[in-house]
Design an enzyme around this catalytic site. Structure first.
Site, PDB file in Angstrom:
ATOM      1  N   PRO A 218     141.777  80.465  14.253  1.00  0.00           N
ATOM      2  CG  PRO A 218     141.653  81.143  11.940  1.00  0.00           C
ATOM      3  CD  PRO A 218     142.496  81.061  13.120  1.00  0.00           C
ATOM      4  CG  ASN A 219     136.497  79.460  11.521  1.00  0.00           C
ATOM      5  OD1 ASN A 219     135.675  80.138  11.786  1.00  0.00           O
ATOM      6  ND2 ASN A 219     137.539  79.586  10.572  1.00  0.00           N
TER       7      ASN A 219
ATOM      8  CB  ALA B 230     142.342  78.665   7.968  1.00  0.00           C
TER       9      ALA B 230
ATOM     10  NE  ARG C 213     136.009  74.620  11.307  1.00  0.00           N
ATOM     11  CZ  ARG C 213     137.382  74.720  11.325  1.00  0.00           C
ATOM     12  NH1 ARG C 213     138.067  74.721  12.600  1.00  0.00           N
ATOM     13  NH2 ARG C 213     137.876  74.718  10.053  1.00  0.00           N
TER      14      ARG C 213
ATOM     15  CG  ASN D 185     145.056  73.919  15.464  1.00  0.00           C
ATOM     16  OD1 ASN D 185     145.279  74.180  14.160  1.00  0.00           O
ATOM     17  ND2 ASN D 185     144.184  72.914  15.744  1.00  0.00           N
TER      18      ASN D 185
HETATM   19  C1  DQA Z   1     143.309  72.636  11.274  1.00  0.00           C
HETATM   20  C2  DQA Z   1     143.419  72.107  10.016  1.00  0.00           C
HETATM   21  C3  DQA Z   1     143.336  73.636   9.010  1.00  0.00           C
HETATM   22  O1  DQA Z   1     143.598  73.165   7.537  1.00  0.00           O
HETATM   23  C4  DQA Z   1     142.146  73.981   9.133  1.00  0.00           C
HETATM   24  O2  DQA Z   1     141.857  75.447   8.653  1.00  0.00           O
HETATM   25  C5  DQA Z   1     141.684  74.306  10.613  1.00  0.00           C
HETATM   26  C6  DQA Z   1     141.728  73.091  11.648  1.00  0.00           C
HETATM   27  C7  DQA Z   1     143.301  71.146  12.359  1.00  0.00           C
HETATM   28  O3  DQA Z   1     143.345  71.353  13.390  1.00  0.00           O
HETATM   29  O4  DQA Z   1     143.012  70.254  11.573  1.00  0.00           O
HETATM   30  O5  DQA Z   1     140.814  75.219  11.015  1.00  0.00           O
HETATM   31  O6  DQA Z   1     144.187  73.239  11.753  1.00  0.00           O
END
Ligand code: DQA
Length: 148
Positions: A13-14, A80, A21, A77
């Site tokens: 996510p995101n 979260a 971001r 990856n």
């Molecule tokens: C992340 C680290 C996670 O804690 C965070 O929620 C992310 C990105 C990273 O790539 O550093 O969304 O996975």
């Protein structure tokens, strides 16, 4: 014709927001940039790569399940969901192939809730803290596992 080994490149996510971001934490490379670079790396190594991003846990679990018995490795990856998702861990474990966990940021050096990963125990290894370069290192490790 011999079948190419198939690696899943999974983004949680995101991560579709990469490049916009929190660039001080996650850098300026976009997800498209990361995927393009990974595709080139896979082509050079003679691997088939399928990249996928989803914001919902169920969509990630469904994607992984669709590749059961067919994928040879997964680079993920989990974003979260790293810190929350037993479902994602179970889905990855069910693949019964090498899984490499990737993070752009060094999750061990951030807030305490980011220090625990549900994924790490079922991964062959984790790479964190090198920005977009983390993906290149992870894919290199996967190439080493599958092609040597
Ligand atoms: C992340 C680290 C996670 O804690 C965070 O929620 C992310 C990105 C990273 O790539 O550093 O969304 O996975």
């Amino acid at each position: 014709m011999t079948r190419l080994k198939h690696v899943l490149l999974i983004h949680g996510p995101n991560l579709q927001l990469l490049g916009r971001r929190r660039t001080e934490v996650y850098g300026t490379t976009t997800l498209e940039g990361i995927n393009a670079r990974a595709q080139k790396q896979a082509d050079e190594a003679g691997l088939r790569l399928t990249a996928f991003q989803a914001n919902s846990e169920g969509d990630l679990v469904d994607f992984i399940g669709r590749h059961l018995g067919e994928a040879d490795g997964a680079v993920i990856n989990p974003a979260a969901y790293t810190h929350t998702s037993v479902a994602l861990r179970d889905a990855l474990e069910a693949l019964e192939v090498p899984v490499i966990e990737v993070h752009l940021s060094n999750i061990g050096a951030r807030e305490s809730f980011r220090r625990h990963s549900y994924i790490a125990p079922i991964a062959v290894g984790s790479i964190a803290g090198f920005g977009a370069e983390s993906y290149r290192l992870a894919l290199d490790a996967m190439i080493h596992i599958l092609c040597s």
